[in-house]
Design an enzyme around this catalytic site. Sequence first.
Site, PDB file in Angstrom:
ATOM      1  N   HIS A 184       0.806  -1.205  -0.004  1.00 38.46           N
ATOM      2  CA  HIS A 184       0.000   0.057  -0.134  1.00 38.46           C
ATOM      3  C   HIS A 184       0.854   1.248  -0.151  1.00 38.46           C
ATOM      4  O   HIS A 184       1.712   1.290   0.582  1.00 38.46           O
ATOM      5  CB  HIS A 184      -1.050  -0.100   1.172  1.00 38.46           C
ATOM      6  CG  HIS A 184      -0.394   0.109   2.430  1.00 38.46           C
ATOM      7  ND1 HIS A 184       0.008   1.155   3.184  1.00 38.46           N
ATOM      8  CD2 HIS A 184      -0.071  -1.084   3.592  1.00 38.46           C
ATOM      9  CE1 HIS A 184       0.437   0.698   4.168  1.00 38.46           C
ATOM     10  NE2 HIS A 184       0.412  -0.645   4.442  1.00 38.46           N
ATOM     11  N   ASP A 206      -0.180   4.273   0.950  1.00 36.65           N
ATOM     12  CA  ASP A 206      -0.593   5.319   1.996  1.00 36.65           C
ATOM     13  C   ASP A 206       0.229   4.995   3.503  1.00 36.65           C
ATOM     14  O   ASP A 206       0.663   3.924   3.685  1.00 36.65           O
ATOM     15  CB  ASP A 206      -2.101   5.399   2.190  1.00 36.65           C
ATOM     16  CG  ASP A 206      -2.639   3.888   2.870  1.00 36.65           C
ATOM     17  OD1 ASP A 206      -2.312   3.096   2.315  1.00 36.65           O
ATOM     18  OD2 ASP A 206      -3.415   4.063   3.796  1.00 36.65           O
ATOM     19  N   ASP A 213       6.281   0.892   7.487  1.00 33.99           N
ATOM     20  CA  ASP A 213       4.610   0.489   7.205  1.00 33.99           C
ATOM     21  C   ASP A 213       4.545   1.626   6.037  1.00 33.99           C
ATOM     22  O   ASP A 213       3.817   2.538   6.370  1.00 33.99           O
ATOM     23  CB  ASP A 213       4.067   0.497   8.415  1.00 33.99           C
ATOM     24  CG  ASP A 213       2.761  -0.130   8.184  1.00 33.99           C
ATOM     25  OD1 ASP A 213       2.504  -0.435   6.982  1.00 33.99           O
ATOM     26  OD2 ASP A 213       1.559   0.008   8.534  1.00 33.99           O
ATOM     27  N   GLU A 262      -4.919   1.642   2.742  1.00 29.12           N
ATOM     28  CA  GLU A 262      -4.926   0.636   3.475  1.00 29.12           C
ATOM     29  C   GLU A 262      -5.197   0.880   5.035  1.00 29.12           C
ATOM     30  O   GLU A 262      -5.713   0.101   5.651  1.00 29.12           O
ATOM     31  CB  GLU A 262      -3.692  -0.302   3.426  1.00 29.12           C
ATOM     32  CG  GLU A 262      -3.618  -1.637   4.023  1.00 29.12           C
ATOM     33  CD  GLU A 262      -3.118  -1.750   5.531  1.00 29.12           C
ATOM     34  OE1 GLU A 262      -3.551  -2.779   5.941  1.00 29.12           O
ATOM     35  OE2 GLU A 262      -2.650  -0.771   5.946  1.00 29.12           O
ATOM     36  N   GLU A 263      -4.802   2.156   5.486  1.00 29.24           N
ATOM     37  CA  GLU A 263      -4.578   2.423   6.641  1.00 29.24           C
ATOM     38  C   GLU A 263      -6.164   2.930   7.224  1.00 29.24           C
ATOM     39  O   GLU A 263      -6.200   3.408   8.276  1.00 29.24           O
ATOM     40  CB  GLU A 263      -3.794   3.480   6.983  1.00 29.24           C
ATOM     41  CG  GLU A 263      -2.242   2.878   6.720  1.00 29.24           C
ATOM     42  CD  GLU A 263      -1.665   1.925   7.767  1.00 29.24           C
ATOM     43  OE1 GLU A 263      -2.415   1.458   8.691  1.00 29.24           O
ATOM     44  OE2 GLU A 263      -0.313   1.548   7.504  1.00 29.24           O
ATOM     45  N   GLU A 265       4.355  -6.366   3.371  1.00 28.26           N
ATOM     46  CA  GLU A 265       4.027  -5.661   4.763  1.00 28.26           C
ATOM     47  C   GLU A 265       5.348  -5.912   5.645  1.00 28.26           C
ATOM     48  O   GLU A 265       5.923  -6.899   5.443  1.00 28.26           O
ATOM     49  CB  GLU A 265       2.830  -6.130   5.508  1.00 28.26           C
ATOM     50  CG  GLU A 265       1.698  -5.786   4.686  1.00 28.26           C
ATOM     51  CD  GLU A 265       0.962  -4.460   5.435  1.00 28.26           C
ATOM     52  OE1 GLU A 265       1.729  -3.666   6.143  1.00 28.26           O
ATOM     53  OE2 GLU A 265      -0.082  -3.865   4.862  1.00 28.26           O
ATOM     54  N   HIS A 293       3.356   2.495  12.918  1.00 30.67           N
ATOM     55  CA  HIS A 293       2.431   3.669  13.304  1.00 30.67           C
ATOM     56  C   HIS A 293       3.141   4.021  14.469  1.00 30.67           C
ATOM     57  O   HIS A 293       2.415   4.697  15.148  1.00 30.67           O
ATOM     58  CB  HIS A 293       1.159   2.849  13.772  1.00 30.67           C
ATOM     59  CG  HIS A 293       0.321   2.333  12.656  1.00 30.67           C
ATOM     60  ND1 HIS A 293      -1.005   1.986  12.810  1.00 30.67           N
ATOM     61  CD2 HIS A 293       0.758   1.927  11.312  1.00 30.67           C
ATOM     62  CE1 HIS A 293      -1.485   1.435  11.614  1.00 30.67           C
ATOM     63  NE2 HIS A 293      -0.565   1.371  10.907  1.00 30.67           N
TER      64      HIS A 293
END
Lengths: 353, 353
Positions: free
Chosen positions: A70, A72, A96, A126-127, A155, A329
């Site tokens: 992803h 984003d 990430d 995706e987030e 990932e 995150h």
Amino acid sequence: MAALDLASDVVSLTRQLVDTPSESGQEAALADAVEAALARLPHLDVSRVGHSVVARTHVGRPTRVVLAGHLDTVPAADNLPSRIEDGRLLGLGACDMKGGVAVALRTAAALPAPAHDVTYVFYECEEVSSDRNGLTRIAAHRPDLLAADLAVLLEPSDAGVEAGCQGTLTAEVVATGRRAHTARAWLGRNAAHRAAAILQRLEDHIGAEVEVDGLTYREGLSAVGVRAGVADNVVPDSCVVTVNYRFAPHRSPQEAVAYVTGLFPEFEVRVTDLAPAAPPGLRQPAVAALVGALGCEPRPKLGWTDVARFAELGIPALNYGPGDPGLAHTPGEYVTLDQLTRCEERLRAWLTA
Amino acid sequence: MAALDLASDVVSLTRQLVDTPSESGQEAALADAVEAALARLPHLDVSRVGHSVVARTHVGRPTRVVLAGHLDTVPAADNLPSRIEDGRLLGLGACDMKGGVAVALRTAAALPAPAHDVTYVFYECEEVSSDRNGLTRIAAHRPDLLAADLAVLLEPSDAGVEAGCQGTLTAEVVATGRRAHTARAWLGRNAAHRAAAILQRLEDHIGAEVEVDGLTYREGLSAVGVRAGVADNVVPDSCVVTVNYRFAPHRSPQEAVAYVTGLFPEFEVRVTDLAPAAPPGLRQPAVAALVGALGCEPRPKLGWTDVARFAELGIPALNYGPGDPGLAHTPGEYVTLDQLTRCEERLRAWLTA
């Protein structure tokens, strides 16, 4: 922004990606850059769906694999621009998962005739909620683009193979009562007091450890929210405990619902979110071959990932990417240069075998 | 609005008051009308503080009593204008407490030379926070206006005497933990699960029954709010249970704090609101004489009222007024015509004895 240079090296490319902000919903510039860079490669057939980009080889191999990542990130936390320190590349999305995206982009550029036909998927959102996820949109509008025998999500998995994933169920467990003025509390029934039984049951709950394909998944059931309250002088007539259940791949979503509902027979249980688990599929030949080529012991994936989305499409999938998933995150997220390089080398070796 | 006619009858006057909206903060028009009506009476000395009005006789009696009522109401709930049905006067504030205000206004007009000197207090903002309460403002700016030997609040008490009042304490009891992703919940400590102990202790708590001056007060300890929650995939590190403790007049506010804190020794307890109880004071001669004159058996007041504010000023106080206190703040509130008339007659008899 400057054009992406897929020919430089994986570390420089990761930095360039990190330094192009792409918080969920704002991936347009990065998607444009990715699309432009891939479109310059004559061996790739490039499609765009929203701010997701799909690029496919057509070498005529008997098998096709997806490499997906992803575009984003979560919102910035004073962690831009990127920097390198002590063998680590730091910055928003470094872990990430712009490191994984860089690995996939480099592979796409370097291998005009891979050992399997490859579909590269770089997707948006995706987030955030599932309905905005780029894979959801591609599956809805261009399902043909996702057809494959195997999918690898890049990932962060600490450069190891994480197989399958646990499912997730969110539900509200509702204790009810009867309002009253607190000066005459005995005329009511306090819903928050009743909720003690819900929370104690969660406190006492022991998550099952479940073996599937030789991997041990560990379930968990957590209160993730509690809300009650009318006013400081009112006995509340409702107390809602939101629970999140992470369940192993031996259970279907329906079985997960039955399990949680059965734990709280005297309370109303309202399911608000439900996503299936994905079996590790290690006995499937394509997965076994990939795991063998990457040369690492598979581990169970405990968190939910888009692996489950591919499993629902009937495509075995696993996570393999640079970065410690525990750093995702966090403001201080980073990826080691070593893992970036190693992942790139191993994937390339597999696809040229 | 039309001038208030204090000479008509208590029912008509109550209707006129109900039909003059005076939600907290919007009492100006009603306060103006009350001030104008009282200023026309030569036996009264009228003062104004904000939108509160104080009118005093100066007959030279050895004792002075306060008759007090608040002018404001809670917000309207489709319950205006007033109407009369089956011996009841319905409408916003009919019960809480324009009936009582009408009784006091009628008494002020009818008795130029009462048996005790009387201070009539009609005040603003009782239904909102304490700092806006008209009595707080009068006590701060014109404490001399409140000097008295006894105070009667004409709050709804079903035309009976409610003596003293219980205190109220609000506190946050805080369970803490450690955040973690719910997919690896065992790496954290769930604060909401820990809060089960707080809620169970509240569920098991039995409020003391305490006799003071022959009246039995019944204490109560209630959760009035619970809040926890970071996100649906995060083990929460904090769960705050807001508790409200109604305590009998045998405890000081400090003793109430010690009691609640002592119930939760392993948790942080933060007091957010604290108001003292008021003893019934039935053995004080002025109170005993009043109760005798009204001819009704005193009952303990369980809710907190401005009686406690007078008690803090050293003035014994009680509630005596028309209307069922259980109807206060309900859309269908009403006062019976019978109680309006009875309260007026009894108070007048006492003040002319």
